[in-house]
Write a protein that holds these residues in place. Structure first.
Motif, mmCIF file in Angstrom:
data_model
loop_
_atom_site.group_PDB
_atom_site.id
_atom_site.type_symbol
_atom_site.label_atom_id
_atom_site.label_comp_id
_atom_site.label_asym_id
_atom_site.label_seq_id
_atom_site.Cartn_x
_atom_site.Cartn_y
_atom_site.Cartn_z
ATOM 1 N N ALA A 114 -27.989 -4.980 -34.384
ATOM 2 C CA ALA A 114 -28.275 -5.632 -33.101
ATOM 3 C C ALA A 114 -29.119 -6.882 -33.342
ATOM 4 O O ALA A 114 -29.835 -6.964 -34.342
ATOM 5 C CB ALA A 114 -29.025 -4.674 -32.179
ATOM 6 N N PRO A 115 -29.085 -7.830 -32.425
ATOM 7 C CA PRO A 115 -29.928 -9.010 -32.563
ATOM 8 C C PRO A 115 -31.383 -8.753 -32.165
ATOM 9 O O PRO A 115 -32.224 -9.641 -32.304
ATOM 10 C CB PRO A 115 -29.269 -10.025 -31.623
ATOM 11 C CG PRO A 115 -28.585 -9.194 -30.594
ATOM 12 C CD PRO A 115 -28.154 -7.944 -31.298
ATOM 13 N N VAL A 122 -38.119 -10.184 -38.385
ATOM 14 C CA VAL A 122 -37.154 -10.975 -39.142
ATOM 15 C C VAL A 122 -37.296 -12.437 -38.744
ATOM 16 O O VAL A 122 -37.797 -12.749 -37.665
ATOM 17 C CB VAL A 122 -35.701 -10.506 -38.888
ATOM 18 C CG1 VAL A 122 -35.505 -9.051 -39.286
ATOM 19 C CG2 VAL A 122 -35.291 -10.717 -37.435
ATOM 20 N N VAL A 123 -36.856 -13.321 -39.611
ATOM 21 C CA VAL A 123 -36.697 -14.728 -39.271
ATOM 22 C C VAL A 123 -35.305 -14.822 -38.661
ATOM 23 O O VAL A 123 -34.342 -14.272 -39.212
ATOM 24 C CB VAL A 123 -36.815 -15.619 -40.524
ATOM 25 C CG1 VAL A 123 -36.450 -17.050 -40.201
ATOM 26 C CG2 VAL A 123 -38.207 -15.517 -41.108
ATOM 27 N N ALA A 124 -35.171 -15.505 -37.523
ATOM 28 C CA ALA A 124 -33.883 -15.488 -36.831
ATOM 29 C C ALA A 124 -33.438 -16.871 -36.393
ATOM 30 O O ALA A 124 -34.253 -17.729 -36.046
ATOM 31 C CB ALA A 124 -33.965 -14.570 -35.613
ATOM 32 N N LEU A 125 -32.119 -17.051 -36.396
ATOM 33 C CA LEU A 125 -31.461 -18.248 -35.893
ATOM 34 C C LEU A 125 -30.260 -17.829 -35.060
ATOM 35 O O LEU A 125 -29.638 -16.800 -35.331
ATOM 36 C CB LEU A 125 -30.950 -19.122 -37.050
ATOM 37 C CG LEU A 125 -31.967 -19.741 -37.978
ATOM 38 C CD1 LEU A 125 -31.254 -20.390 -39.169
ATOM 39 C CD2 LEU A 125 -32.795 -20.773 -37.239
ATOM 40 N N ILE A 126 -29.927 -18.658 -34.073
ATOM 41 C CA ILE A 126 -28.773 -18.409 -33.213
ATOM 42 C C ILE A 126 -27.804 -19.571 -33.355
ATOM 43 O O ILE A 126 -28.200 -20.732 -33.268
ATOM 44 C CB ILE A 126 -29.203 -18.259 -31.740
ATOM 45 C CG1 ILE A 126 -30.173 -17.095 -31.571
ATOM 46 C CG2 ILE A 126 -27.976 -18.099 -30.829
ATOM 47 C CD1 ILE A 126 -30.847 -17.046 -30.208
ATOM 48 N N ASP A 127 -26.549 -19.261 -33.547
ATOM 49 C CA ASP A 127 -25.489 -20.263 -33.624
ATOM 50 C C ASP A 127 -25.434 -21.028 -32.302
ATOM 51 O O ASP A 127 -25.199 -20.442 -31.245
ATOM 52 C CB ASP A 127 -24.163 -19.549 -33.898
ATOM 53 C CG ASP A 127 -22.964 -20.456 -34.032
ATOM 54 O OD1 ASP A 127 -23.074 -21.684 -33.823
ATOM 55 O OD2 ASP A 127 -21.885 -19.911 -34.349
ATOM 56 N N GLN A 128 -25.638 -22.326 -32.357
ATOM 57 C CA GLN A 128 -25.650 -23.137 -31.139
ATOM 58 C C GLN A 128 -24.312 -23.104 -30.406
ATOM 59 O O GLN A 128 -24.251 -23.332 -29.200
ATOM 60 C CB GLN A 128 -26.041 -24.579 -31.462
ATOM 61 C CG GLN A 128 -25.022 -25.325 -32.304
ATOM 62 C CD GLN A 128 -25.506 -26.682 -32.760
ATOM 63 O OE1 GLN A 128 -26.705 -26.978 -32.708
ATOM 64 N NE2 GLN A 128 -24.579 -27.509 -33.220
ATOM 65 N N GLN A 155 -31.111 -15.970 -26.399
ATOM 66 C CA GLN A 155 -32.203 -16.786 -26.910
ATOM 67 C C GLN A 155 -33.550 -16.297 -26.366
ATOM 68 O O GLN A 155 -34.530 -16.216 -27.099
ATOM 69 C CB GLN A 155 -31.996 -18.258 -26.567
ATOM 70 C CG GLN A 155 -32.991 -19.148 -27.274
ATOM 71 C CD GLN A 155 -32.673 -20.618 -27.145
ATOM 72 O OE1 GLN A 155 -31.927 -21.039 -26.279
ATOM 73 N NE2 GLN A 155 -33.249 -21.421 -28.020
ATOM 74 N N ALA A 156 -33.590 -15.943 -25.093
ATOM 75 C CA ALA A 156 -34.840 -15.452 -24.507
ATOM 76 C C ALA A 156 -35.264 -14.121 -25.120
ATOM 77 O O ALA A 156 -36.449 -13.910 -25.408
ATOM 78 C CB ALA A 156 -34.682 -15.313 -22.992
ATOM 79 N N LEU A 157 -34.311 -13.229 -25.349
ATOM 80 C CA LEU A 157 -34.638 -11.926 -25.920
ATOM 81 C C LEU A 157 -35.061 -12.030 -27.382
ATOM 82 O O LEU A 157 -35.980 -11.359 -27.827
ATOM 83 C CB LEU A 157 -33.445 -10.968 -25.796
ATOM 84 C CG LEU A 157 -33.102 -10.487 -24.389
ATOM 85 C CD1 LEU A 157 -31.759 -9.784 -24.373
ATOM 86 C CD2 LEU A 157 -34.201 -9.571 -23.851
ATOM 87 N N MET A 158 -34.380 -12.893 -28.131
ATOM 88 C CA MET A 158 -34.678 -13.032 -29.555
ATOM 89 C C MET A 158 -35.862 -13.942 -29.834
ATOM 90 O O MET A 158 -36.460 -13.846 -30.904
ATOM 91 C CB MET A 158 -33.450 -13.570 -30.304
ATOM 92 C CG MET A 158 -32.315 -12.601 -30.420
ATOM 93 S SD MET A 158 -30.920 -13.332 -31.332
ATOM 94 C CE MET A 158 -31.645 -13.594 -32.954
#
Length: 168
Positions: A114-115, A122-128, A155-158
């Motif tokens: 899950a994200p 974790v360090v996290a990034l989201i695909d734009q 984005q808000a949750l992560m």
């Protein structure tokens, strides 16, 4: 009995459900009969475009052994060099994460990461490019569990930045 009895969520999916519920997210995980281990399987099962599946990819940042989570559109390949440039400092590099590392860092098995609701930070990034969809689906802690959300909700949750991480 009519055959539609409620089944409890598996442990990982229940952890995601609890995490989402605590944050007031309207769409809790659903347990699907068919596997959602791959983005294509998930899209086929849900009846959505493969790009609407927000797949979770875990890398291992060396030498500090930090998990790097990239949540990408299901129709994209992740460019590890782009990710490395965004999350690694001098003397650091990315490596593939094996199943044991993924489980230890996130608490989830590959195919159901899950994200959100990870065992460790974790360090996290989201695909734009996920922003091109109104609705997306993400793994919910089990290979048969998914939950619905919007890219803005993701984005808000992560609390993670969007970035260009797709391979050209």
């Amino acid at each position: 009995m009519c055959g539609a009895e409620l089944k409890p969520l598996p442990k990982g999916a229940q952890r995601v459900a609890d995490w989402l519920q605590q944050r007031g997210h309207a769409h809790l995980p659903v347990l699907l009969q068919d596997s959602t281990r791959t983005a294509q399987e998930a899209a086929d099962t849900l009846g959505v475009q493969v790009g609407q599946v927000a797949k979770s990819i875990i890398f291992r940042r060396l030498p500090d052994e930090v998990a790097v989570l990239v949540v990408a559109a299901g129709d994209h390949r992740v460019d590890a060099a782009k990710v490395q440039a965004l999350v690694c400092g001098q003397g650091q590099e990315l490596a593939r994460a094996d199943a044991a590392f993924v489980k230890a860092q996130t608490g989830f098995s590959i195919g159901g990461v899950a994200p959100v609701a990870h065992a460790r930070a974790v360090v996290a990034l989201i695909d734009q490019d996920l922003a091109r969809f109104d609705t997306i689906w993400a793994a919910a802690g089990h290979p048969h569990a998914m939950f619905q959300l919007t890219p803005a909700q993701l984005q808000a949750l992560m609390q993670a930045p969007q970035a260009d991480i797709a391979a050209d």
